[in-house]
Design an enzyme around this catalytic site. Structure first.
Site, PDB file in Angstrom:
ATOM      1  N   TYR A 117      13.413 -13.021   2.365  1.00  0.00           N
ATOM      2  CA  TYR A 117      14.559 -12.341   1.732  1.00  0.00           C
ATOM      3  C   TYR A 117      15.662 -13.384   1.523  1.00  0.00           C
ATOM      4  O   TYR A 117      15.372 -14.549   1.250  1.00  0.00           O
ATOM      5  CB  TYR A 117      14.959 -11.162   2.645  1.00  0.00           C
ATOM      6  CG  TYR A 117      15.902 -10.198   1.988  1.00  0.00           C
ATOM      7  CD1 TYR A 117      15.683  -9.710   0.699  1.00  0.00           C
ATOM      8  CD2 TYR A 117      17.032  -9.770   2.678  1.00  0.00           C
ATOM      9  CE1 TYR A 117      16.575  -8.827   0.118  1.00  0.00           C
ATOM     10  CE2 TYR A 117      17.917  -8.884   2.094  1.00  0.00           C
ATOM     11  CZ  TYR A 117      17.690  -8.424   0.802  1.00  0.00           C
ATOM     12  OH  TYR A 117      18.562  -7.560   0.222  1.00  0.00           O
TER      13      TYR A 117
ATOM     14  N   LYS B  82      -6.669   7.527  -7.928  1.00  0.00           N
ATOM     15  CA  LYS B  82      -6.931   6.386  -8.831  1.00  0.00           C
ATOM     16  C   LYS B  82      -6.385   5.099  -8.214  1.00  0.00           C
ATOM     17  O   LYS B  82      -6.971   4.028  -8.352  1.00  0.00           O
ATOM     18  CB  LYS B  82      -6.275   6.634 -10.196  1.00  0.00           C
ATOM     19  CG  LYS B  82      -6.896   7.797 -10.958  1.00  0.00           C
ATOM     20  CD  LYS B  82      -7.719   7.355 -12.145  1.00  0.00           C
ATOM     21  CE  LYS B  82      -8.660   8.450 -12.548  1.00  0.00           C
ATOM     22  NZ  LYS B  82      -9.399   8.310 -13.747  1.00  0.00           N
TER      23      LYS B  82
HETATM   24  C1  LIG Z   1     -12.268  11.590 -13.986  1.00  0.00           C
HETATM   25  C2  LIG Z   1     -11.066  11.968 -14.746  1.00  0.00           C
HETATM   26  O1  LIG Z   1     -10.262  11.122 -15.087  1.00  0.00           O
HETATM   27  C3  LIG Z   1     -10.870  13.348 -15.113  1.00  0.00           C
HETATM   28  O2  LIG Z   1     -11.731  14.184 -14.839  1.00  0.00           O
HETATM   29  O3  LIG Z   1      -9.802  13.647 -15.688  1.00  0.00           O
HETATM   30 MG   LIG Z   2      -8.451  12.000 -15.783  1.00  0.00          MG
END
Ligand SMILES: CC(=O)C(=O)O
Ligand SMILES: [Mg+2]
Ligand SMILES: NC(=O)C1=CN([C@@H]2O[C@H](COP(=O)(O)OP(=O)(O)OC[C@H]3O[C@@H](n4cnc5c(N)ncnc54)[C@H](O)[C@@H]3O)[C@@H](O)[C@H]2O)C=CC1
Length: 439
Positions: free
Chosen positions: A112, A167
């Site tokens: 920092y 994700k």
């Molecule tokens: C896998 C995906 O992105 C969906 O089913 O919307």
């Molecule tokens: Mg999706």
């Protein structure tokens, strides 16, 4: 909604004698429960305790599974029925963690102030060094407005957050990228584009997720044109990459020339239109689409595809069927033609169960759990970022599909997403393709 899957873990104690677990498996099977992972928690001289993951289509079916096990008696006991899916989400699935420890004042001053100031000035004078001295180049914004979360519809960005976190987990674990969910409190394309333009400097790439059609098309196109970093709507192109790969593998196994095959796409939203565009970009001559919305059919016609008037007509005419409608159970067994290839990709529940399609005569069938954009998007983003690409192009996407096909075992449609080499192979193919584009 039909076939709403319920996943539960049943903790069962059985006498440690051969045949007792078989009775439990039979009890589950009699109620048509689907057995997943089985973990032995305790293996004692007298009794054994197992944690059995089961999937049921309804609460009634789950109750039947439980009462069938309880009816075995003979020392078989259920200790608990747990919801491990909910448990896995407690506290959220991701966290921003530092890579360095602060153990001393010297560390503090290095990480920092005052030390950090020299790095800021270095980046000011040499902006290209930002990717080297910060996490920007390995961070991907996962942006949603919550309007098409899986096939659950417009449930809003907060209810969609578990998907975005999922994700992010996959980006981290499969290719070491940081995915940062951005939840938008607007679905207005102008506002979305403006917002992403204002925040893009903190990211190496933008992954658009579960943004409904048709506004997803305009948003992606505008961002691709206006931002100097890769932007990809995963439901469109990640899905199209994986669908093309699965179709290529199925064609290879059945000796069909994909370019001459009649391919029918049911549902021309984000995923469906992109799948059609990808197939046409690959050289498939006959791509037929169907959507309940006239405007969605018009879009396919504008891209050079053809349309058919009904679900029955698509099922009758086409050798290969892909469905992305979000409508569980839409395709009936009696519509399946012998030898057809059927990819019913809607999540969380497909248009037809693969087992049902195969029983009805399909040569190959899969659902959205296996033919899933998880096979493609981690490697696509990693490859694009490693190449320093400013955009993700069709040649890069097709390179990803071909890498997936080359990595698929004979007789299978798609590789295992947990295969540790898969995502790196996809990334290398995408990077090489991007570099060829630059040469
Ligand atoms: C896998 C995906 O992105 C969906 O089913 O919307
Ligand atoms: Mg999706
Ligand atoms: N397996 C995978 O990797 C992926 C699966 N999907 C799934 O695909 C489904 C659709 O997702 P998106 O394309 O993002 O949604 P979307 O809302 O953009 O598209 C759905 C389209 O299906 C059409 N449709 C609905 N019912 C229909 C019917 N009975 N007949 C004909 N057309 C019909 C709608 O008019 C709409 O155009 C969702 O269930 C999603 O989970 C989406 C992306 C990736």
């Amino acid at each position: 909604m039909q076939n709403q899957h319920i996943i539960r873990n049943i903790i069962v104690e059985t006498p440690s004698k051969p045949g007792n677990f078989a009775k439990v498996a039979t009890a589950i099977g009699m109620a048509e429960g689907d057995i997943g992972d089985i973990t032995t928690l305790k293996s004692g001289a007298l009794t054994t305790i197992r944690d059995i993951t089961i999937t049921c289509k309804s609460k009634d079916q789950l109750d039947q599974v439980i009462s069938n096990i309880e009816a075995i008696d003979n020392g078989v006991k259920i200790h608990a029925v747990t919801d491990d899916v909910l448990k896995a989400h407690e506290g959220g699935k991701i966290a921003m963690k530092s890579r360095l420890d602060v153990r001393s004042l010297r560390d503090l001053q290095r990480i920092y102030t005052p030390g950090v100031a020299s790095v800021c000035m270095d980046i000011l004078h040499n902006p290209e060094k930002a990717n080297y001295f910060t996490s920007i180049g390995t961070s991907v914004a996962i942006v949603t407005d919550g309007t098409a979360i899986l096939g659950l519809g417009n449930i809003g960005p907060v209810a969609g957050m578990p998907v975005m976190e999922g994700k992010a987990v996959l980006l981290d674990q499969f290719v070491g990228l940081s995915g940062i969910p951005i939840l938008l409190n607007t679905s207005d394309p102008d506002e979305i584009v403006e917002t992403i333009k204002h925040i893009h400097k903190g990211f190496g790439a933008i992954l658009l997720e579960d943004i409904g059609s048709p506004h997803c098309f305009e948003i992606e196109e505008r961002l691709k044109a206006e931002l100097p970093i890769p932007v990809m709507h995963d439901d469109q192109h990640g899905t199209a990459v994986v669908a093309l790969a699965a179709i290529l593998s199925a064609c290879k196994a059945t000796n069909v020339d994909i370019k001459k095959a009649k391919i029918g796409q049911i549902g021309l939203g984000a995923a469906g239109l992109a799948i059609c565009r990808m197939l046409m970009a690959y050289g498939v001559e006959e791509v037929y689409g169907l959507d309940r919305q006239e405007a969605a059919q018009e879009r396919l016609l504008n891209y050079g595809g053809q349309t058919l008037e009904s679900l029955e007509a698509v099922m009758e005419k086409c050798d290969i069927i892909v469905a992305t409608t979000g409508v569980s159970g839409l395709i009936k067994a009696e519509m399946v033609r012998k030898g057809q290839i059927i990819l019913a990709l809607s999540n969380p529940n497909p248009e037809i169960l693969p087992s049902e399609a195969i029983a009805a005569g399909a040569a190959f069938a899969a659902d959205g759990r296996s033919v899933n954009n998880v096979i493609g998007f981690p490697g696509i983003f990693k490859g694009a970022l490693d190449a320093g690409a400013k955009e993700i192009t069709y040649p890069m996407l097709i390179a990803a599909s071909l890498a997936i096909v080359n990595h698929t075992k004979p007789g299978e449609l798609i590789p295992n997403p947990l295969d540790p080499t898969l995502h790196h192979i996809v990334a290398r193919a995408v990077e090489e393709s991007a570099n060829q584009g630059i040469e």
